[in-house]
Design an enzyme around this catalytic site. Structure first.
Site, PDB file in Angstrom:
ATOM      1  N   HIS A 246      35.995   3.881  17.674  1.00 20.62           N
ATOM      2  CA  HIS A 246      36.190   4.820  16.571  1.00 20.62           C
ATOM      3  C   HIS A 246      35.885   6.245  17.016  1.00 20.62           C
ATOM      4  O   HIS A 246      36.754   7.098  17.046  1.00 20.62           O
ATOM      5  CB  HIS A 246      35.304   4.444  15.378  1.00 20.62           C
ATOM      6  CG  HIS A 246      35.340   5.476  14.295  1.00 20.62           C
ATOM      7  ND1 HIS A 246      34.214   6.030  13.747  1.00 20.62           N
ATOM      8  CD2 HIS A 246      36.392   6.067  13.676  1.00 20.62           C
ATOM      9  CE1 HIS A 246      34.562   6.921  12.833  1.00 20.62           C
ATOM     10  NE2 HIS A 246      35.858   6.960  12.761  1.00 20.62           N
ATOM     11  N   HIS A 266      29.084   4.596  12.221  1.00 17.39           N
ATOM     12  CA  HIS A 266      29.862   4.547  10.975  1.00 17.39           C
ATOM     13  C   HIS A 266      30.071   3.095  10.529  1.00 17.39           C
ATOM     14  O   HIS A 266      31.019   2.793   9.828  1.00 17.39           O
ATOM     15  CB  HIS A 266      31.208   5.248  11.147  1.00 17.39           C
ATOM     16  CG  HIS A 266      31.095   6.608  11.749  1.00 17.39           C
ATOM     17  ND1 HIS A 266      31.302   6.856  13.086  1.00 17.39           N
ATOM     18  CD2 HIS A 266      30.726   7.781  11.213  1.00 17.39           C
ATOM     19  CE1 HIS A 266      31.086   8.133  13.344  1.00 17.39           C
ATOM     20  NE2 HIS A 266      30.731   8.711  12.238  1.00 17.39           N
TER      21      HIS A 266
HETATM   22  S1  FES Z   1      31.643   5.595  16.316  1.00 15.77           S
HETATM   23 FE1  FES Z   1      31.454   3.521  15.928  1.00 15.77          FE
HETATM   24  S2  FES Z   1      31.968   3.324  13.888  1.00 15.77           S
HETATM   25 FE2  FES Z   1      32.233   5.389  14.268  1.00 15.77          FE
END
Ligand code: FES
Length: 321
Positions: A246, A266
């Site tokens: 992500h 997140h």
């Molecule tokens: S960096 Fe892993 S969920 Fe956003």
């Protein structure tokens, strides 16, 4: 200003009674007055148990009420006190005629104010601003020149330090952060370790951190590997990039009972038994899987990576590119 009771009664109350429709008659009380014959009459000085009332109000021969003029007088005087009658006038300034000195001064001041608002009088500021803008324009060719001198990254961003190296014919050694080699006997069932490619700079390289997971007994048969990756594990071991797809945080929390990897940034979750497929949160891409193998050195098994990651690591370069 004061108003006597007599004035109030005659000028206000009597006038009001007479102006009603039908007009009321005002009679003064006298002995022998036949009140039963009165209709729309106000009887002045009507005798009562507590003394004469200002008015007795009669309709169809019935006494409907007693009016005390003193109350009305009090209310009127109070209203007068609240709203004084005198008129106050605030004088306006004399109108300034065009061409008069005041008008010329005001016009001049208005023009000066407008010029000041434009910032034109602040010449030094203007000069500095123009210089800054000119400098910015002049840097454009400079940036182009420097850019032309830089080397393109080429394929470097497409590989990690697990890429095959002829110095390691069985695969890149997999090591802990202190450089020790990782053996299958090191990790208990349900446990995991962060490991790195055992090459120069391997521990410090941003794309290196890898999660080596040992499944609990029986969980290995539940693995649903992605196409072409079913042989990438080794016995109960699986290895995935630790860099969250992500936004690049380390996805380092492993729940061995649910077999989920959690990213704390997140809250993305990855299902290990489905080759780290994202099952919750904002991540949309599986954690890249690293193929594992084992080599034996002096009778001890050690993990190696026979090939590089076959997918992009993390989000940064790949999301932009
Ligand atoms: S960096 Fe892993 S969920 Fe956003």
């Amino acid at each position: 200003m004061t108003e006597s009771e007599w004035q109030t009664r005659k000028q206000r109350i009597d006038a009001r009674l007479r102006s009603m429709s039908p007009p009321w008659k005002i009679v003064r009380y006298r002995d022998g007055l036949d009140c039963a014959a009165l209709d729309c009459h106000a009887v002045e000085e009507l005798p009562t148990a507590t003394g004469p009332a200002d008015y007795g109000i009669f309709v169809n021969g019935l006494l409907l009420g007693i009016m005390l003029a003193a109350l009305g007088i009090g209310a009127i005087l109070w209203a007068k006190w609240l709203m004084p009658e005198e008129e106050l006038v605030q004088e306006r300034h004399d109108e300034v005629q065009p061409g008069e000195p005041e008008e010329q001064i005001m016009t001049g001041a208005t023009l000066l104010s407008g010029v000041n608002d434009t910032g034109l009088p602040r010449r030094s500021l203007l000069v500095r601003t123009l210089g800054l803008a000119g400098g910015a324009v002049a840097t454009v060719p400079l940036v182009a020149l420097v850019g032309a001198l830089l080397k393109k990254p080429g394929k470097i961003l497409f590989h990690t330090l697990y890429r095959p190296d002829s110095k390691y014919p069985n695969g890149i050694p997999i090591v802990y952060s202190d450089g020790r080699r990782v053996s299958p006997n090191d990790i208990e069932a349900g446990g995991l370790a962060t490991v790195f490619p055992g090459v120069p700079g391997g521990v410090k390289d941003a794309s290196s951190p890898t999660l080596l997971i040992r499944l609990r007994p029986g969980q290995g048969t539940l693995v649903k590997a992605r196409k072409g990756q079913s042989s990438w594990g080794w016995e109960d071991y699986l290895a995935f990039s630790k860099i969250c797809t992500h936004a690049g945080c380390p996805a380092s929390l492993y729940e061995q009972q649910t077999t989920r990897l959690l990213c704390p940034c997140h809250q993305s979750q990855f299902e290990v038994l489905k080759d780290a497929k994202p099952v919750f949160g904002p991540a949309t891409r599986s954690l890249p899987k690293l193929k594992l193998a084992v080599e034996v050195v002096d009778g001890v098994q050690y993990f190696v990576a026979p090939q590089d990651f076959q997918e992009p690591i993390g989000p940064g370069f790949w999301e932009r590119g």
